[in-house]
Design an enzyme around this catalytic site. Structure first.
Site, mmCIF file in Angstrom:
data_model
loop_
_atom_site.group_PDB
_atom_site.id
_atom_site.type_symbol
_atom_site.label_atom_id
_atom_site.label_comp_id
_atom_site.label_asym_id
_atom_site.label_seq_id
_atom_site.Cartn_x
_atom_site.Cartn_y
_atom_site.Cartn_z
ATOM 1 N N ARG A 44 0.842 -1.355 0.093
ATOM 2 C CA ARG A 44 -0.007 -0.111 -0.056
ATOM 3 C C ARG A 44 0.932 1.211 0.020
ATOM 4 O O ARG A 44 0.389 2.475 0.509
ATOM 5 C CB ARG A 44 -1.029 0.066 1.409
ATOM 6 C CG ARG A 44 -2.069 -0.982 1.202
ATOM 7 C CD ARG A 44 -3.101 -0.885 0.094
ATOM 8 N NE ARG A 44 -4.160 -1.992 -0.004
ATOM 9 C CZ ARG A 44 -4.855 -1.993 -0.648
ATOM 10 N NH1 ARG A 44 -4.782 -1.366 -1.769
ATOM 11 N NH2 ARG A 44 -6.008 -2.930 -0.360
ATOM 12 N N LYS A 97 2.815 2.281 -5.054
ATOM 13 C CA LYS A 97 3.899 1.664 -6.088
ATOM 14 C C LYS A 97 2.998 1.383 -7.577
ATOM 15 O O LYS A 97 3.418 1.676 -8.459
ATOM 16 C CB LYS A 97 4.733 0.678 -5.962
ATOM 17 C CG LYS A 97 3.987 -0.556 -5.379
ATOM 18 C CD LYS A 97 4.878 -1.687 -4.836
ATOM 19 C CE LYS A 97 4.186 -3.026 -4.223
ATOM 20 N NZ LYS A 97 3.317 -2.665 -3.190
ATOM 21 N N ALA A 154 -1.512 -8.575 -15.665
ATOM 22 C CA ALA A 154 -1.777 -8.738 -14.263
ATOM 23 C C ALA A 154 -1.485 -10.194 -13.805
ATOM 24 O O ALA A 154 -1.871 -11.229 -14.295
ATOM 25 C CB ALA A 154 -3.290 -8.815 -13.812
ATOM 26 N N THR A 155 -0.540 -10.449 -13.010
ATOM 27 C CA THR A 155 0.154 -11.712 -13.092
ATOM 28 C C THR A 155 -0.499 -12.551 -11.751
ATOM 29 O O THR A 155 -0.265 -13.629 -11.576
ATOM 30 C CB THR A 155 1.709 -11.574 -12.494
ATOM 31 O OG1 THR A 155 1.881 -10.678 -11.333
ATOM 32 C CG2 THR A 155 2.446 -11.012 -13.584
ATOM 33 N N HIS A 174 -8.164 -1.617 -9.332
ATOM 34 C CA HIS A 174 -7.219 -1.304 -10.311
ATOM 35 C C HIS A 174 -7.782 -1.171 -11.877
ATOM 36 O O HIS A 174 -7.157 -0.314 -12.557
ATOM 37 C CB HIS A 174 -6.209 -2.470 -10.297
ATOM 38 C CG HIS A 174 -5.165 -2.597 -9.253
ATOM 39 N ND1 HIS A 174 -3.795 -2.267 -9.812
ATOM 40 C CD2 HIS A 174 -5.108 -2.730 -7.970
ATOM 41 C CE1 HIS A 174 -2.986 -2.275 -8.445
ATOM 42 N NE2 HIS A 174 -3.904 -2.793 -7.356
ATOM 43 N N ARG A 219 -9.084 2.442 -12.394
ATOM 44 C CA ARG A 219 -8.178 3.177 -12.325
ATOM 45 C C ARG A 219 -7.447 3.544 -13.817
ATOM 46 O O ARG A 219 -6.941 4.469 -14.254
ATOM 47 C CB ARG A 219 -7.093 3.110 -11.407
ATOM 48 C CG ARG A 219 -6.352 4.186 -10.477
ATOM 49 C CD ARG A 219 -5.645 3.952 -9.127
ATOM 50 N NE ARG A 219 -4.815 3.017 -9.565
ATOM 51 C CZ ARG A 219 -4.321 1.992 -8.716
ATOM 52 N NH1 ARG A 219 -4.819 1.984 -7.351
ATOM 53 N NH2 ARG A 219 -3.505 1.111 -8.912
ATOM 54 N N ASP A 225 2.225 -6.154 -13.354
ATOM 55 C CA ASP A 225 1.944 -5.804 -11.982
ATOM 56 C C ASP A 225 1.370 -7.268 -11.278
ATOM 57 O O ASP A 225 0.375 -7.522 -11.602
ATOM 58 C CB ASP A 225 0.955 -4.681 -11.794
ATOM 59 C CG ASP A 225 0.801 -4.241 -10.349
ATOM 60 O OD1 ASP A 225 1.493 -4.985 -9.374
ATOM 61 O OD2 ASP A 225 -0.039 -3.222 -10.028
#
Length: 404
Positions: free
Chosen positions: A236, A239, A257-258, A275, A278, A305
């Site tokens: 949080r 990053k 997205a991993t 996410h 955004r 990410d």
């Protein structure tokens, strides 16, 4: 004849600092960080946006408004009526799509926006082209403008507030590698100084102080966007948001997205939803841990990410959580997968921004498997960072530049 552009002001409509605003950015806005509301003087004959104290601002910049033949407004001006300096024509706006030709030979075309306001394309008698966008606005209907796909020499826009406006212009081909992108309408959402310069450089843009005069079309180095960036930090810390900001001014980004999905985990689903909301609508999402093929392909920028979840998947695949499996070949297999990823990052031709986590700064984990994960993530972060031109550490929402 070269076009001279003088930026009488570069701030948001309320200026910077904002009157009576107690925020940290406004409190620190002193000296060269003070910005009047944005106003542009083109060749001494065209004034884009009339702001309080325009005549004084021009005098401070060594210019005069005596030769201005047209004053155009780009956005609704709230508050008390603007004081019109003596001798200036009344301020007005041009209807969307209409072209206004000045006696000086400059042609001004009104560009429709997706928010209240008007953008202005200005073409000099010799063909130099600049585009000025209002605060909070991005061009609308650019697909219809593709016939005008010659890159502008200069674009002045709300890069911080609407980075997607620059992305749209890049898609349409009117912002090219040699286009100078200037950030105007600067507000208190970003600290001034090094932090502002860093964020703008990531978008291929820059800011200049009030009173700066530029020659439109003259060669000057365009900020180079780092091709490979690693953003690291704690939980949080901000990053992921920092990584997204770095690509917000570019179109067609592939968000990798991993983490994948987790059935029945409402909290994880809420993270994923936040996410997605955004991200710009033009971005595409790939849910995969197979990063090597993506890095090997040509294409738009990649935002990965994150590496810590990639490592979790990689350890799952080689059975690295089990001590016997680790000793029986899991360690060797994991190192091979990590080396393959690092080699792919070294060889990729794509722009890449990757996010990872910093762990191991607290207590020592109680189990061997978690200690193993901590150690392997540290090794992965170090190897990946070694292949990146730019390295950021995010702490409490603040990005610290470690390299680049």
């Amino acid at each position: 004849m070269d076009v001279e552009l003088t930026l009488l002001g570069t701030g948001a409509p309320e200026g910077l600092p904002r009157p009576d605003c107690p925020c940290a950015v406004c409190a620190a806005a002193r000296g060269g960080a003070v910005r009047a509301a944005t106003s542009l003087l083109v060749d001494g004959v065209l004034l884009l946006d009339l702001t309080p104290g325009a005549a004084l601002a021009a005098a401070r910049a060594g210019r005069t408004l005596a030769g201005v033949r047209q004053v155009l407004l780009s956005h609704p001006h709230e508050g008390p009526a603007m004081e019109l300096p003596p001798g200036l024509p009344a301020a007005g706006r041009v209807a969307d799509g209409r072209v206004l030709t000045l006696l000086s030979g400059h042609r001004v075309r009104a560009v429709p926006m997706d928010a209240p306001g008007t953008g202005y394309e200005v073409v000099s008698p010799d063909g130099e082209r600049l585009l000025y966008l209002p605060p909070g606005g991005a061009p609308a209907g650019l697909d219809a403008e593709r016939v005008r796909s010659e890159p502008y020499d200069l674009v002045a826009a709300d890069v911080v507030g609407r980075p997607d406006a620059v992305a749209r212009l890049r898609v349409a081909g009117v912002v090219g590698p040699s286009t100078e992108v200037l950030a105007v309408h600067l507000d208190h959402g970003v600290p001034q100084g090094a932090e502002l310069a860093r964020r703008l450089a990531a978008a291929g843009a820059r800011a200049v102080p009030d009173g700066t005069a530029l020659v439109v079309g003259a060669y000057r180095p365009v900020p180079q966007v780092p091709r490979r960036t690693l953003v690291t930090g704690g939980a949080r810390s901000g990053k992921s948001l920092e990584a997204e900001r770095r690509l917000a001014a570019f179109p067609g980004v592939v968000y990798v997205a991993t983490g994948g999905g987790r059935d029945g985990d409402a909290e994880w689903a809420e993270r994923v939803r936040a996410h997605r909301e955004r991200r710009p609508a033009s971005w595409r999402t790939e849910e995969t841990c197979d990063l090597v093929p993506l890095l090997a392909q040509d294409g738009p920028p990649l935002l990965v990410d994150c590496l810590s979840l990639w490592l979790t998947d990689a350890m799952d695949r080689v059975g690295a959580w089990d001590d016997a499996a680790w000793e029986g070949g899991g360690e060797k297999a994991l190192r091979a997968r990590t080396a393959e990823l690092v080699d792919a990052v070294r060889a990729t031709r794509r722009t890449v921004v990757a996010v990872t986590n910093e762990v191991g700064s607290s207590v020592v984990p109680a189990t061997a498997s978690v200690r193993r994960y901590r150690d392997e993530l540290g090794r992965l972060n170090a190897a990946f960072a070694a292949e990146c031109e730019h390295l950021l550490l995010v702490v409490a929402g603040q990005a610290l530049v470690l390299r680049g």
